[in-house]
Enzyme design. Structure first.
Site, short mmCIF file in Angstrom:
data_model
loop_
_atom_site.label_atom_id
_atom_site.label_comp_id
_atom_site.label_asym_id
_atom_site.label_seq_id
_atom_site.Cartn_x
_atom_site.Cartn_y
_atom_site.Cartn_z
N ASN A 98 11.20 -22.58 -43.39
CA ASN A 98 10.24 -22.98 -42.11
C ASN A 98 10.64 -22.95 -40.92
O ASN A 98 9.75 -22.54 -40.18
CB ASN A 98 9.63 -24.35 -42.48
CG ASN A 98 8.71 -24.89 -41.37
OD1 ASN A 98 7.73 -24.62 -41.24
ND2 ASN A 98 9.35 -25.64 -40.28
N SER A 154 3.39 -15.88 -41.42
CA SER A 154 2.56 -16.08 -40.47
C SER A 154 1.42 -15.17 -40.26
O SER A 154 1.65 -14.25 -41.27
CB SER A 154 3.22 -16.11 -38.97
OG SER A 154 2.17 -15.91 -37.98
N TYR A 167 8.91 -10.89 -33.21
CA TYR A 167 8.12 -12.12 -34.08
C TYR A 167 7.45 -11.43 -35.08
O TYR A 167 7.50 -11.74 -36.29
CB TYR A 167 7.40 -12.99 -33.11
CG TYR A 167 6.73 -14.33 -33.99
CD1 TYR A 167 7.52 -15.49 -34.28
CD2 TYR A 167 5.47 -14.33 -34.41
CE1 TYR A 167 7.06 -16.57 -34.88
CE2 TYR A 167 4.89 -15.38 -35.28
CZ TYR A 167 5.77 -16.51 -35.48
OH TYR A 167 5.42 -17.43 -35.91
N ALA A 169 7.48 -8.35 -36.25
CA ALA A 169 8.28 -7.68 -37.17
C ALA A 169 9.23 -8.54 -38.26
O ALA A 169 9.15 -8.34 -39.34
CB ALA A 169 9.43 -6.78 -36.51
N SER A 170 9.68 -9.73 -37.71
CA SER A 170 10.26 -10.70 -38.73
C SER A 170 9.50 -11.18 -39.53
O SER A 170 9.99 -11.58 -40.74
CB SER A 170 11.01 -11.84 -37.60
OG SER A 170 10.08 -12.63 -36.84
N LYS A 171 8.13 -11.52 -39.25
CA LYS A 171 7.27 -11.99 -40.26
C LYS A 171 6.75 -11.21 -41.30
O LYS A 171 6.53 -11.61 -42.30
CB LYS A 171 6.26 -12.63 -39.55
CG LYS A 171 6.44 -13.91 -38.46
CD LYS A 171 7.19 -15.11 -39.22
CE LYS A 171 7.23 -16.40 -38.52
NZ LYS A 171 8.01 -17.40 -39.41
N ILE A 200 -1.66 -23.23 -35.33
CA ILE A 200 -1.56 -24.40 -35.76
C ILE A 200 -1.12 -25.34 -34.54
O ILE A 200 -0.24 -24.80 -33.69
CB ILE A 200 -0.55 -24.56 -36.76
CG1 ILE A 200 -0.80 -23.47 -37.87
CG2 ILE A 200 -0.41 -26.06 -37.37
CD1 ILE A 200 -2.00 -23.68 -38.71
#
Ligand code: NAI
Length: 263
Positions: A98, A154, A167, A169-171, A200
């Site tokens: 997480n 995400s 972010y 690209a990583s997700k 969230i």
């Protein structure tokens, strides 16, 4: 006895949760504890990590939770983390990857910022997931109800918001990793799934002004609001139930309908 044969309980399961000091990781650790699991929590933010662990211990007893501060992007830390978790729980049945960070990486960012933020984002948001799964694998293979891995991605794994290329690209990569390891580990009765939360209310979004959040939610999210960390943790828990035994390689969107909203 009723008709169903699959259990909807994680009581007694041994769970390792990363990024457990805040937001969804904290809610996940608390929820698994509520459901009778044993929790080993980690985060690089030691003080709130210890507080979260202490709260669980106070409510359920010292043998139900423990923690170790670690940087999930560091291999030595990861090795020590898994050893400490196994030492405490005697094994690991469920891994919740997480921990994550969001850093500005615009195509127009200056070089130094872009390079540093890119490397760090990829290291924490996706490489750490892969390396931890490999380290925990010998233990997942011994899980009584089959091993479970949940990777937190995400909605940025599906669409893109400007200015956070690393972010996004990583997700997206988390989804690829999830599918790849799901395919490889299925025969070993280990499932690997991803959760894709929308907006969230957590530490990650705490810096956004209340008014901007309300405006954004009204415009984008059919439910008209940000989600609560527990609303995501509940889906993570569902994925980890023995009853979710045929769910594998899936990416489950928990976003109040944001990503399917076309106005
Ligand atoms: P948060 O900032 O409240 O919690 C993230 C936790 O991860 C923090 O306690 C932080 O200290 C920890 N962490 C970060 N890097 C670490 C590292 N290298 N080693 C150990 N711990 C580290 O944020 P939130 O929202 O609860 O984030 C959880 C996950 O949910 C992340 O993967 C995030 O990308 C994802 N997510 C968040 C969304 C949101 O709107 N809040 C939306 C979609 C996904």
């Amino acid at each position: 006895m009723g008709f169903s044969r699959l259990s909807r309980s994680v009581a007694g399961a041994r769970v390792l949760v990363t990024g457990a000091a805040s937001g969804m990781g904290k809610a996940t650790a608390q929820l698994f504890a509520d459901e009778g699991a044993r929790v080993f929590a980690t985060d690089w933010d030691a003080e709130p990590l210890v507080a979260v662990t202490q709260e669980i211990q106070d409510l359920y007893g010292k043998d139900r939770a423990n923690c170790r501060a670690s940087n999930v992007a560091d291999q030595a830390d990861r090795v020590n983390l898994v050893a400490a978790a196994v030492d405490f729980m005697g094994g690991i049945d469920i891994l919740i990857n997480n921990a994550g960070i969001s850093r500005i990486t615009s195509v127009h960012s200056d070089d130094e910022t872009f390079v540093a933020n890119w490397d760090q984002s990829l290291a924490v948001n996706v490489s750490a997931h892969a390396h931890l799964i490999r380290l925990v694998l010998p233990h997942l293979l011994l899980a009584p109800h089959g091993g479970r891995v949940v990777n937190v991605a995400s909605t940025e794994a599906i669409v893109a918001t400007r200015g956070i290329a690393a972010y996004t690209a990583s997700k997206h990569a988390v989804i690829g990793l999830t599918k790849s390891f799901a395919v490889e580990l299925g025969r070993s009765n280990i499932t690997v799934n991803a959760i894709c939360p929308g907006p969230i209310l957590t530490g990650m979004t705490a810096g956004i002004a209340e008014e901007s959040k309300e405006k954004y939610a009204r415009r984008k999210v059919p439910l008209g609001r940000y989600g609560d960390p527990e609303e995501v943790a509940q889906m993570t828990l569902n994925v980890c139930l023995p009853a979710s035994s045929f769910l594998n390689g899936a990416s489950i969107v928990v976003d109040g309908g944001m990503s399917i909203n076309h106005g």
